[in-house]
Scaffold this motif. Structure first.
Motif, PDB file in Angstrom:
ATOM      1  N   THR A 185       0.530   1.296   6.641  1.00 38.81           N
ATOM      2  CA  THR A 185       1.708   1.893   6.001  1.00 38.81           C
ATOM      3  C   THR A 185       2.411   2.861   6.951  1.00 38.81           C
ATOM      4  O   THR A 185       3.640   2.859   7.075  1.00 38.81           O
ATOM      5  N   THR A 186       1.611   3.691   7.641  1.00 38.28           N
ATOM      6  CA  THR A 186       2.194   4.642   8.597  1.00 38.28           C
ATOM      7  C   THR A 186       2.902   3.910   9.733  1.00 38.28           C
ATOM      8  O   THR A 186       4.005   4.290  10.147  1.00 38.28           O
ATOM      9  N   ASN A 232       4.170   0.904   9.616  1.00 37.07           N
ATOM     10  CA  ASN A 232       5.398   0.294   9.073  1.00 37.07           C
ATOM     11  C   ASN A 232       6.517   1.317   8.940  1.00 37.07           C
ATOM     12  O   ASN A 232       7.686   1.028   9.253  1.00 37.07           O
TER      13      ASN A 232
END
Length: 519
Positions: free
Chosen positions: A107-108, A110
């Motif tokens: 997530t980070t 992305n």
């Protein structure tokens, strides 16, 4: 796709190792200090987030998640003697933490990727606005094409060629080359044929396209409002192919160049329309002025000849000779006027210029005043000229016509009893003529418009403007053809003042000529 930077990869690996090492050391110290293992999970998750934040891509984040869970396992089961590898529930906890850490790291990564793409889009938008502003501020298709070439070459890192017209028309094209060896290739007949095909079909062609795939360049059409304004060729032989993102951005730049070229074309077309309109207005004013100036002497000639024919027996020979002399002089006047009009029209069309020769200033002024007094015997004209003998480069007939027009304009607008003055002064490089009257002055808001041959009042018809004579616009044309200046203004004391200058071209006084002869 860009080739990975080896130094950047090694830097990311080093950062990952250092952060995981620091996390493991802190976890070990805390476990032995406090005997609690809960902080180990916090250090593990925090280290994965930091690694995802300061490294590029997904590789280091995934490796950090895997190595981090191994470090936690080691801390819990080998350094903390209260737990064993078979402790109930801890394997499930570690597996859950691994999944969570992978999700957080992905997530980070992305978020970083999207933020980086947003920055790139913002920078491209800023650059595109700057390119558009610069293109639209330029004048001339050559300048626009040159700037577009510079931007496209800078963006692609390739040599480029720009055609504003089809190469089949003989257009050589503008080339921005990064290697002199590229120039003959881009100028080859095959490359020019492919560029011509793009002009004809308004489609992309050349390298890695459906048409002309064997070409060394990719040719893009500059299209705006379904019309092609040029073709941009990008040298691709032995170069890396343009990726879709670069090609899309390139098309935006090219579309801005097409809009700028279209604006330039429309501006030129509008200017040409204005010039044609101005020419038509000048022709109308000229015809109106001619009709008046020809009417006056013709009327006198008809009257004199009619008097002779109807009263021949009653008139003495002296009176008949006098009338015949008037007819002769007016005929010559008409002949000179027609010749002058032909000369002026040629000047206006740019076919020829005036033929200047040194003429005695006093004789030209005297002849002009004498002609005026013949037509207006009661005209009150005061003349003042320099005492020294001046030889001024001019076409004497045309300058005499200008003086007569300005004096006649004063008679007709200020009245036959008005006081007219003709004042001539000599400076170092020019002679200044000033024609003034004591009438009501000019009625124009813009005194420059008197030289356009326009009626002073909108209520007057074309035939009513009789004081313009051959046309003050023609006077301006004659003076400008001589390299001089002319202007009009109102005097503070009342009345109009017309001023024009003629260049001496280094001096033409008799004294200077004698001095030069002596030298």
């Amino acid at each position: 796709m860009q080739k990975p930077d080896t130094s950047a990869i090694l830097s990311d690996i080093l950062k990952t190792v250092l952060i995981l090492s620091a996390s493991a050391i802190l976890s070990y110290l805390i476990i032995h200090k406090t005997g609690e293992d809960s902080n180990v999970y916090i250090f593990y998750i925090l280290s994965v987030i930091i690694i995802s934040k300061i490294t590029e891509g997904y590789f280091c984040s995934f490796i950090a998640s895997f190595l981090g869970i191994l470090a936690v396992y080691y801390c819990l089961f080998f350094l903390n003697l209260r737990f064993t590898p078979s402790s109930e529930g801890y394997h499930l906890t570690l597996a859950g933490m691994f999944i969570i850490s992978v999700i957080i790291s992905m997530t980070t990564a992305n978020l970083k990727k999207h933020a980086r793409e947003a920055e790139i889009r913002e920078e491209k938008t800023r650059q595109l606005n700057e390119i558009s502003r610069k293109l639209l501020s330029l004048n001339g298709a050559e300048n626009i094409g040159s700037l577009a070439l510079e931007y496209v070459s800078s963006l692609t890192g390739c040599s480029c060629v720009f055609y504003s017209r089809s190469p089949q028309s003989g257009e050589p094209g503008m080339i921005h080359s990064l290697d002199p060896k590229h120039i003959p290739i881009m100028n080859s007949s095959h490359e020019r044929f492919v560029a011509h095909w793009v002009f004809e079909n308004q489609k992309i062609a050349g390298f890695q396209t459906d048409f002309g795939n064997e070409s060394s360049c990719t040719y893009l059409p500059l299209i705006s409002h379904k019309k092609i304004w040029g073709v941009m060729g990008i040298f691709q032989l032995c170069q890396k192919p343009l990726d879709k993102s670069t090609l899309d951005y390139l098309k935006l730049i090219i579309s801005q160049a097409a809009i700028a070229l279209e604006r330039e074309y429309l501006s030129d077309s509008q200017q040409n329309i204005l010039l044609e309109t101005e020419k038509e207005k000048m022709r109308a004013n000229l015809l109106r002025a001619i009709s008046h100036d020809l009417r006056t002497p013709l009327t006198g000639m008809i009257g004199a000849s009619e008097t002779i024919m109807n009263n021949k027996e009653q008139l003495s020979q002296k009176e008949q000779d006098k009338l015949i002399k008037y007819i002769y002089e007016d005929s010559n006047w008409l002949l000179h006027m027609v010749e002058n009009l032909l000369s002026v029209t040629r000047i206006k069309e740019g076919v020829s210029s005036v033929s200047k020769s040194p003429e005695p200033l006093e004789e030209v002024v005297t002849a002009a005043v004498g002609r005026l007094r013949k037509r207006y015997p009661k005209a009150n004209v005061q003349v003042k000229i320099p005492e020294e003998f001046l030889m001024v480069p001019m076409d004497a007939t045309l300058i005499m016509q200008v003086l007569i027009n300005l004096l006649e304009n004063g008679v007709k607008h200020a009245g036959k009893g008005a006081l007219l003055s003709l004042n001539v002064t000599a400076a170092e490089n020019e002679v200044r003529f000033q024609v003034a009257d004591n009438g009501k002055g000019l009625t124009f808001n813009d005194t420059d418009s008197v030289f356009e041959g326009i009626s002073p009042t909108t209520a007057q018809t074309s035939d009513a403007v009789k004081g313009i004579g051959i046309g003050l616009s023609i006077c301006k044309t004659i003076i400008m053809a001589h390299g001089g200046t002319i202007n009009a203004q109102n005097q503070l004391s009342g009345g109009a003042l017309f001023t024009f200058t003629l260049p001496l071209e280094g001096g033409n006084t008799l004294e200077q000529e004698n001095k030069n002869s002596a030298d």
